[in-house]
Motif scaffolding. Structure first.
Motif, PDB file in Angstrom:
ATOM      1  N   ILE A 345       0.882  -1.179   0.000  1.00  0.00           N
ATOM      2  CA  ILE A 345       0.000   0.000   0.000  1.00  0.00           C
ATOM      3  C   ILE A 345       0.908   1.214   0.000  1.00  0.00           C
ATOM      4  O   ILE A 345       1.571   1.499   1.004  1.00  0.00           O
ATOM      5  CB  ILE A 345      -0.913   0.022   1.240  1.00  0.00           C
ATOM      6  N   ASP A 348       1.405   7.524  -1.368  1.00  0.00           N
ATOM      7  CA  ASP A 348       0.624   8.499  -2.128  1.00  0.00           C
ATOM      8  C   ASP A 348      -0.292   7.746  -3.088  1.00  0.00           C
ATOM      9  O   ASP A 348       0.132   7.260  -4.121  1.00  0.00           O
ATOM     10  CB  ASP A 348       1.557   9.432  -2.906  1.00  0.00           C
ATOM     11  N   ARG A 349      -1.567   7.638  -2.738  1.00  0.00           N
ATOM     12  CA  ARG A 349      -2.485   6.844  -3.559  1.00  0.00           C
ATOM     13  C   ARG A 349      -2.704   7.444  -4.943  1.00  0.00           C
ATOM     14  O   ARG A 349      -2.980   6.725  -5.900  1.00  0.00           O
ATOM     15  CB  ARG A 349      -3.833   6.669  -2.853  1.00  0.00           C
ATOM     16  N   HIS A 350      -2.591   8.771  -5.055  1.00  0.00           N
ATOM     17  CA  HIS A 350      -2.839   9.400  -6.346  1.00  0.00           C
ATOM     18  C   HIS A 350      -1.688   9.199  -7.318  1.00  0.00           C
ATOM     19  O   HIS A 350      -1.896   8.981  -8.505  1.00  0.00           O
ATOM     20  CB  HIS A 350      -3.123  10.894  -6.156  1.00  0.00           C
ATOM     21  N   GLY A 353      -0.746   4.755  -6.342  1.00  0.00           N
ATOM     22  CA  GLY A 353      -1.713   3.715  -6.021  1.00  0.00           C
ATOM     23  C   GLY A 353      -2.843   3.538  -6.998  1.00  0.00           C
ATOM     24  O   GLY A 353      -3.426   2.451  -7.079  1.00  0.00           O
ATOM     25  N   LEU A 354      -3.196   4.582  -7.758  1.00  0.00           N
ATOM     26  CA  LEU A 354      -4.396   4.531  -8.586  1.00  0.00           C
ATOM     27  C   LEU A 354      -4.136   5.033  -9.993  1.00  0.00           C
ATOM     28  O   LEU A 354      -3.288   5.908 -10.200  1.00  0.00           O
ATOM     29  CB  LEU A 354      -5.502   5.388  -7.954  1.00  0.00           C
ATOM     30  N   ASN A 363      -8.648  -0.870 -11.387  1.00  0.00           N
ATOM     31  CA  ASN A 363      -7.647  -0.549 -10.380  1.00  0.00           C
ATOM     32  C   ASN A 363      -7.471  -1.671  -9.371  1.00  0.00           C
ATOM     33  O   ASN A 363      -6.350  -1.998  -8.984  1.00  0.00           O
ATOM     34  CB  ASN A 363      -8.029   0.745  -9.659  1.00  0.00           C
ATOM     35  N   GLN A 413     -11.280   5.567  -2.146  1.00  0.00           N
ATOM     36  CA  GLN A 413     -10.141   5.399  -3.051  1.00  0.00           C
ATOM     37  C   GLN A 413      -9.040   4.600  -2.371  1.00  0.00           C
ATOM     38  O   GLN A 413      -8.429   3.707  -2.983  1.00  0.00           O
ATOM     39  CB  GLN A 413      -9.605   6.764  -3.474  1.00  0.00           C
ATOM     40  N   GLN A 414      -8.800   4.910  -1.103  1.00  0.00           N
ATOM     41  CA  GLN A 414      -7.753   4.186  -0.382  1.00  0.00           C
ATOM     42  C   GLN A 414      -8.131   2.715  -0.222  1.00  0.00           C
ATOM     43  O   GLN A 414      -7.258   1.832  -0.275  1.00  0.00           O
ATOM     44  CB  GLN A 414      -7.504   4.835   0.980  1.00  0.00           C
ATOM     45  N   VAL A 417      -7.061   0.907  -3.236  1.00  0.00           N
ATOM     46  CA  VAL A 417      -5.616   0.632  -3.187  1.00  0.00           C
ATOM     47  C   VAL A 417      -5.349  -0.594  -2.324  1.00  0.00           C
ATOM     48  O   VAL A 417      -4.539  -1.462  -2.679  1.00  0.00           O
ATOM     49  CB  VAL A 417      -4.845   1.857  -2.646  1.00  0.00           C
TER      50      VAL A 417
END
Length: 529
Positions: A345, A348-350, A353-354, A363, A413-414, A417
């Protein structure tokens, strides 16, 4: 000192309020920094430090309150040239252009009226004079990328001062410096203070506050807590002000959190041997067992984030080995980490991660594309079916697998991920700040998932400086300047963990040349077993 008090403050902020939607980032806060003063601003993540810096440098317009420089109102919002003449910020990540020379960096976009051509010899001479005026011994012809870290900082400070600024904000200035570089930086700052330059010093390393600063201001939860002379404030009281927790106190969260005594722990699943990354962290022997959640705590530049990225194959170590369930993992390779059973994980998800323009289903299944159809094909029906199971398992609030992921809330969103990280049923889950930027409800759900993964027989590693993230851990190892300095079993108090992360906890040298905690630690000579 009397002369400093008689002169108007280099900056005075009063009653500053700043909101971002429903989030109150600054709640009626203030700050006063006097000419020639080195003033520390400290606080945990989310305290409001960065928001205040953005207000003081003209990047954010406050919703209420006033800011004055040397007794005069702050420039109009948007007049950046005027702001540059008042204040500058030297960030942890250097803002110089690496391929340009020192002279070119100093005078970038600064042409004299009527000047049609750049006279390079004159430019270098002006740079030499500018640097000399502030006692900075750097060759104007040298490329910025060839300078030592503190030399780049000196160039940035000199550039800021050349605009007329007499207030310099230093954001984690020692994060990338070695001991000698730190001492050279300190010496230069003291020279400039003697010339009347004021410094606002932001650091996660509290010892540096005592080494360098005369005054300290503490923010907590977007509010001003105290401003005191450093000499009059003990380290214990400073940590207490940052955490809001009294001596010997423990957070009430411990009463409801899940800890190691509540579940079985099995054989070692993740093991590292003398794993090191030069400039980030020293050799470390880490072991994590099935059913166990281990926290790697540390502030900025502690090395904990780099360690997590090395475990996930995102970065190549300088030396050492990683082993999962008895199998050696080829380091520096994400595919090999995935194949070995490491789920990741990212912080930074943006960015990591995505794929924001793609669906929830796409995704969530990025790591299992080879399982979604025969002969390397990806069947949409199988993708939707797989994603639907993850949506139900993680309670992802979405209109369905086909919804674009950028239409979800931050917490959901998280969760997508996390779904991707869990898609291959990992033996080890490595989570970097897994609850960053999500609401309280989503935070609890995400940490519950990590706990559940461990409870089902996997091992989990949480890399974070967020105390709530670390409360679900069975053990927490604290890193400081790349070394493990303390180890805590569950039941630690906020103040002792924060003190260790900030470099002011009681430590003793360990047998392998590192350090281990003494006050409140597990007392284990094996720093990671």
């Amino acid at each position: 000192m009397t002369e400093q008090l008689e002169r108007p403050p280099a900056v005075r902020a009063e009653g500053v309020v700043k909101r971002f939607g429903p989030t109150l980032a600054l709640d009626d806060v203030g700050l006063t920094v006097r000419p020639g003063e080195s003033h520390a601003l400290v606080g945990r993540n989310g305290a409001g430090k960065s928001t205040l810096v953005n207000v003081l440098t003209g990047l954010h317009k406050p919703d209420a309150g006033t800011v004055r420089f040397h007794g005069e109102p702050a420039p109009d919002y948007g007049d950046m040239a005027a702001w540059q003449s008042k204040v500058a910020c030297v960030y942890q990540k250097s803002m110089v252009v690496p391929e340009l020379t020192v002279a070119e960096n100093l005078f970038l976009n600064r042409f004299e009226p009527g000047e049609r051509y750049i006279r390079w010899s004159r430019l270098r001479q002006k740079a030499r004079e500018l640097l000399a005026s502030y006692g900075v011994d750097v060759d104007p012809s040298a490329r910025a990328k060839d300078l030592a870290v503190e030399q780049r900082q000196f160039v940035e400070i000199a550039k800021a001062l050349s605009f007329g600024a007499k207030l310099i904000i230093l954001d984690e200035p020692t994060a990338q410096l070695d001991a000698r570089g730190i001492q050279r930086l300190y010496a230069k700052l003291r020279e400039l203070q003697a010339q009347g330059v004021a410094f606002l010093y932001i650091s996660h390393h509290l010892q540096e506050v005592y080494d360098l600063c005369t005054t300290v201001t503490v923010y907590r939860d977007a509010r001003h807590v105290l401003t005191e002379q450093v000499a009059d404030l003990s380290k214990a009281d400073l940590v207490e002000a940052m955490t809001g927790e009294g001596k010997g106190g423990a957070s009430s969260w411990h009463a409801v959190s899940v800890h190691g005594s509540d579940h079985a722990v099995g054989e070692t699943v993740l093991r590292t041997e003398q794993l090191a990354l030069e400039g980030e962290f020293d050799p470390i022997d880490l072991s994590v067992r099935s059913g166990e959640v281990v926290g790697l705590a540390g502030a900025t530049a502690s090395g904990n984030t780099a360690l997590g990225e090395v475990l996930a194959g995102m970065r190549s170590p300088t030396s050492g080995a990683v082993n999962v369930a008895g199998r050696d993992v080829r380091t520096g390779s994400v595919p090999h980490a995935l194949d070995a059973g490491i789920g990741y994980i990212p912080e930074d998800r943006h960015r990591q991660g995505l794929v924001l323009g793609r669906s929830v289903a796409e995704n969530a299944t990025l790591t299992v594309a080879d399982q979604l159809g025969p002969w390397g094909t990806v069947l949409p029906s199988r993708t939707r079916e797989f994603a639907a199971g993850m949506i139900a398992s993680l309670d992802i609030k979405t209109r369905g697998p086909e919804q674009l992921v950028n239409g979800l809330s931050g917490g959901n969103q998280q969760k997508v991920v996390v779904a991707r990280a869990l898609a291959r049923d990992p033996k080890v889950l490595v989570a970097l700040r897994p609850t960053a930027g999500v609401d309280i409800k989503s935070k609890d759900a995400l940490l519950g998932v990590v706990r559940r993964v461990a409870g089902e027989g996997s091992a989990a590693v949480i890399v974070s400086d967020e105390l709530d993230d670390l409360r679900v851990c069975d053990r927490v190892l604290v890193l400081f300047h790349g070394r493990v300095v303390a180890s805590y079993d569950s039941g630690w108090s906020d103040r002792e963990l924060v003190a260790a992360m900030e470099g002011v906890g009681e430590t003793t040298p360990s047998a392998d040349g590192g350090q281990e905690g003494t006050a409140g630690t597990s007392g284990n000579k094996e720093q990671t077993s």
